[in-house]
Design a protein around this motif. Structure first.
Motif, mmCIF file in Angstrom:
data_model
loop_
_atom_site.group_PDB
_atom_site.id
_atom_site.type_symbol
_atom_site.label_atom_id
_atom_site.label_comp_id
_atom_site.label_asym_id
_atom_site.label_seq_id
_atom_site.Cartn_x
_atom_site.Cartn_y
_atom_site.Cartn_z
ATOM 1 N N ILE A 125 123.793 1.395 39.020
ATOM 2 C CA ILE A 125 122.756 0.408 38.638
ATOM 3 C C ILE A 125 122.073 -0.279 39.665
ATOM 4 C CG2 ILE A 125 121.629 -1.314 37.153
ATOM 5 C CD1 ILE A 125 123.753 -0.431 34.829
ATOM 6 N N THR A 126 121.200 0.110 40.318
ATOM 7 C CA THR A 126 120.357 -0.792 41.374
ATOM 8 C C THR A 126 119.574 -1.827 40.844
ATOM 9 O OG1 THR A 126 118.532 0.773 41.414
ATOM 10 C CG2 THR A 126 120.604 1.114 43.008
ATOM 11 N N ARG A 127 118.921 -1.847 39.994
ATOM 12 C CA ARG A 127 118.104 -2.828 39.318
ATOM 13 C C ARG A 127 118.430 -2.953 37.687
ATOM 14 N NH1 ARG A 127 114.052 -5.423 41.398
ATOM 15 N NH2 ARG A 127 112.573 -6.695 40.341
ATOM 16 N N ASN A 128 118.610 -4.188 37.225
ATOM 17 C CA ASN A 128 118.723 -4.460 35.752
ATOM 18 C C ASN A 128 118.030 -5.922 35.508
ATOM 19 O OD1 ASN A 128 121.638 -4.998 33.627
ATOM 20 N ND2 ASN A 128 119.568 -4.312 32.817
ATOM 21 N N GLU A 129 116.900 -5.617 34.702
ATOM 22 C CA GLU A 129 116.080 -6.903 34.189
ATOM 23 C C GLU A 129 116.147 -6.654 32.782
ATOM 24 O OE1 GLU A 129 112.168 -7.001 35.609
ATOM 25 O OE2 GLU A 129 112.574 -6.248 37.504
ATOM 26 N N VAL A 130 116.831 -7.788 32.273
ATOM 27 C CA VAL A 130 117.128 -8.111 30.817
ATOM 28 C C VAL A 130 115.897 -8.957 30.042
ATOM 29 C CG1 VAL A 130 118.716 -8.742 28.953
ATOM 30 C CG2 VAL A 130 119.414 -7.760 31.354
ATOM 31 N N TYR A 131 115.429 -8.481 28.877
ATOM 32 C CA TYR A 131 114.424 -9.411 28.134
ATOM 33 C C TYR A 131 114.694 -9.309 26.694
ATOM 34 C CZ TYR A 131 111.893 -8.473 32.477
ATOM 35 O OH TYR A 131 111.486 -8.658 33.484
ATOM 36 N N PHE A 132 114.694 -10.770 26.460
ATOM 37 C CA PHE A 132 115.042 -11.087 24.831
ATOM 38 C C PHE A 132 114.571 -12.428 24.612
ATOM 39 C CE2 PHE A 132 119.054 -12.331 26.824
ATOM 40 C CZ PHE A 132 119.616 -13.317 26.189
ATOM 41 N N LEU A 137 132.608 -3.949 34.259
ATOM 42 C CA LEU A 137 130.900 -4.258 33.860
ATOM 43 C C LEU A 137 130.214 -3.955 35.203
ATOM 44 C CD1 LEU A 137 128.485 -4.523 32.271
ATOM 45 C CD2 LEU A 137 128.838 -6.833 32.276
ATOM 46 N N LEU A 138 131.003 -4.748 36.289
ATOM 47 C CA LEU A 138 130.474 -4.844 37.860
ATOM 48 C C LEU A 138 130.471 -3.378 38.444
ATOM 49 C CD1 LEU A 138 128.994 -6.710 39.636
ATOM 50 C CD2 LEU A 138 131.614 -7.267 40.450
ATOM 51 N N GLY A 139 131.416 -2.644 37.878
ATOM 52 C CA GLY A 139 131.562 -1.258 38.417
ATOM 53 C C GLY A 139 130.583 -0.280 38.152
ATOM 54 N N TYR A 140 129.711 -0.627 37.344
ATOM 55 C CA TYR A 140 128.572 0.117 36.947
ATOM 56 C C TYR A 140 127.195 -0.151 37.720
ATOM 57 C CZ TYR A 140 130.425 1.830 32.680
ATOM 58 O OH TYR A 140 131.388 2.594 31.759
ATOM 59 N N TYR A 141 127.387 -1.332 38.661
ATOM 60 C CA TYR A 141 126.161 -1.802 39.560
ATOM 61 C C TYR A 141 126.775 -1.589 40.838
ATOM 62 C CZ TYR A 141 124.764 -4.155 35.420
ATOM 63 O OH TYR A 141 124.132 -4.562 34.247
ATOM 64 N N ALA A 142 125.518 -1.033 41.790
ATOM 65 C CA ALA A 142 125.601 -0.904 42.953
ATOM 66 C C ALA A 142 125.947 -1.988 43.758
ATOM 67 C CB ALA A 142 123.981 -0.439 43.562
ATOM 68 N N ALA A 143 126.626 -2.045 44.996
ATOM 69 C CA ALA A 143 126.869 -3.215 45.614
ATOM 70 C C ALA A 143 125.866 -4.214 46.017
ATOM 71 C CB ALA A 143 127.528 -2.898 47.022
ATOM 72 N N ASP A 144 124.614 -3.644 46.187
ATOM 73 C CA ASP A 144 123.362 -4.584 46.460
ATOM 74 C C ASP A 144 122.462 -4.861 45.285
ATOM 75 O OD1 ASP A 144 122.598 -1.995 46.565
ATOM 76 O OD2 ASP A 144 121.390 -2.153 48.478
ATOM 77 N N HIS A 147 127.063 -7.727 44.325
ATOM 78 C CA HIS A 147 128.310 -8.116 43.542
ATOM 79 C C HIS A 147 128.763 -9.485 43.553
ATOM 80 C CE1 HIS A 147 129.992 -3.618 42.862
ATOM 81 N NE2 HIS A 147 128.743 -3.645 42.536
ATOM 82 N N ASP A 148 128.749 -9.911 44.681
ATOM 83 C CA ASP A 148 129.492 -11.343 44.743
ATOM 84 C C ASP A 148 128.717 -12.368 43.681
ATOM 85 O OD1 ASP A 148 131.410 -10.636 46.433
ATOM 86 O OD2 ASP A 148 130.375 -11.767 48.074
ATOM 87 N N ALA A 149 127.496 -12.252 43.668
ATOM 88 C CA ALA A 149 126.778 -13.341 42.860
ATOM 89 C C ALA A 149 126.709 -12.746 41.490
ATOM 90 C CB ALA A 149 124.979 -13.401 43.306
ATOM 91 N N ILE A 150 126.539 -11.415 41.226
ATOM 92 C CA ILE A 150 126.277 -10.972 39.754
ATOM 93 C C ILE A 150 127.855 -11.081 39.221
ATOM 94 C CG2 ILE A 150 126.068 -8.722 38.638
ATOM 95 C CD1 ILE A 150 123.780 -8.063 40.559
ATOM 96 N N GLY A 151 128.739 -10.633 40.052
ATOM 97 C CA GLY A 151 130.238 -10.924 39.375
ATOM 98 C C GLY A 151 130.700 -12.088 39.103
ATOM 99 N N GLN A 152 130.198 -13.082 39.729
ATOM 100 C CA GLN A 152 130.675 -14.669 39.545
ATOM 101 C C GLN A 152 129.915 -14.922 38.018
ATOM 102 O OE1 GLN A 152 129.773 -17.300 42.664
ATOM 103 N NE2 GLN A 152 130.841 -15.936 44.091
ATOM 104 N N TYR A 153 128.598 -14.387 38.117
ATOM 105 C CA TYR A 153 128.101 -14.622 36.577
ATOM 106 C C TYR A 153 128.443 -13.849 35.638
ATOM 107 C CZ TYR A 153 124.053 -14.803 33.631
ATOM 108 O OH TYR A 153 123.194 -15.181 32.509
ATOM 109 N N PHE A 154 128.807 -12.485 35.911
ATOM 110 C CA PHE A 154 129.459 -11.761 34.832
ATOM 111 C C PHE A 154 130.813 -12.244 34.269
ATOM 112 C CE2 PHE A 154 127.245 -7.659 35.627
ATOM 113 C CZ PHE A 154 126.088 -7.930 35.429
#
Length: 122
Positions: A108-115, A25-32, A47-54
């Motif tokens: 992906i450089t920006r991903n905002e999720v709404y639900f 999943l993290l591979g779809y996201y840009a490093a920053d 990647h560090d923060a997002i990867g830990q969360y994912f």
């Protein structure tokens, strides 16, 4: 990205949310990249923060399934309406949401999720 290519990219990205594969999943996201969802309303960057969360999120929900409902291309990426199906001990929960996705090429450089997160507490 052309419309067909964008749709295929989004379908593959949504599939990567299933199966507890955080590095895939993290591979779809840009490093920053920037990522935000209802549980992380201040957002995460990189990647560090997002990867830990994912890693925590996917390990807790390895069998959930995400499906593309509708996609609206934008100048910077797309809006993605999706349906999630989450197995629970009392049965499945299905709900819909919307992502704002900004892209640089195939990252992906920006991903905002709404639900509405209250559906997960049922």
């Amino acid at each position: 990205m052309q419309a067909d290519e964008l749709t295929q990219f989004v379908r593959q990205w949504l599939e990567a949310w299933t199966g507890n594969r955080p590095q895939t999943l993290l591979g779809y996201y840009a490093a920053d990249a920037y990522y935000q969802d209802p549980a992380r309303s201040l957002g995460l960057r990189g990647h560090d923060a997002i990867g830990q969360y994912f890693a925590r999120l996917l390990s807790a929900n390895p069998k959930w399934v995400w499906e593309l409902v509708e996609l609206w291309p934008t100048e910077m990426g797309c809006f993605v309406k999706w349906k999630a199906t989450v197995p629970k001990p009392t049965g499945e929960i299905s709900f819909q949401g919307l992502d704002i996705v900004e892209l640089a090429g195939h990252e992906i450089t920006r991903n905002e999720v709404y639900f509405d997160p209250s559906v997960l507490r049922l």
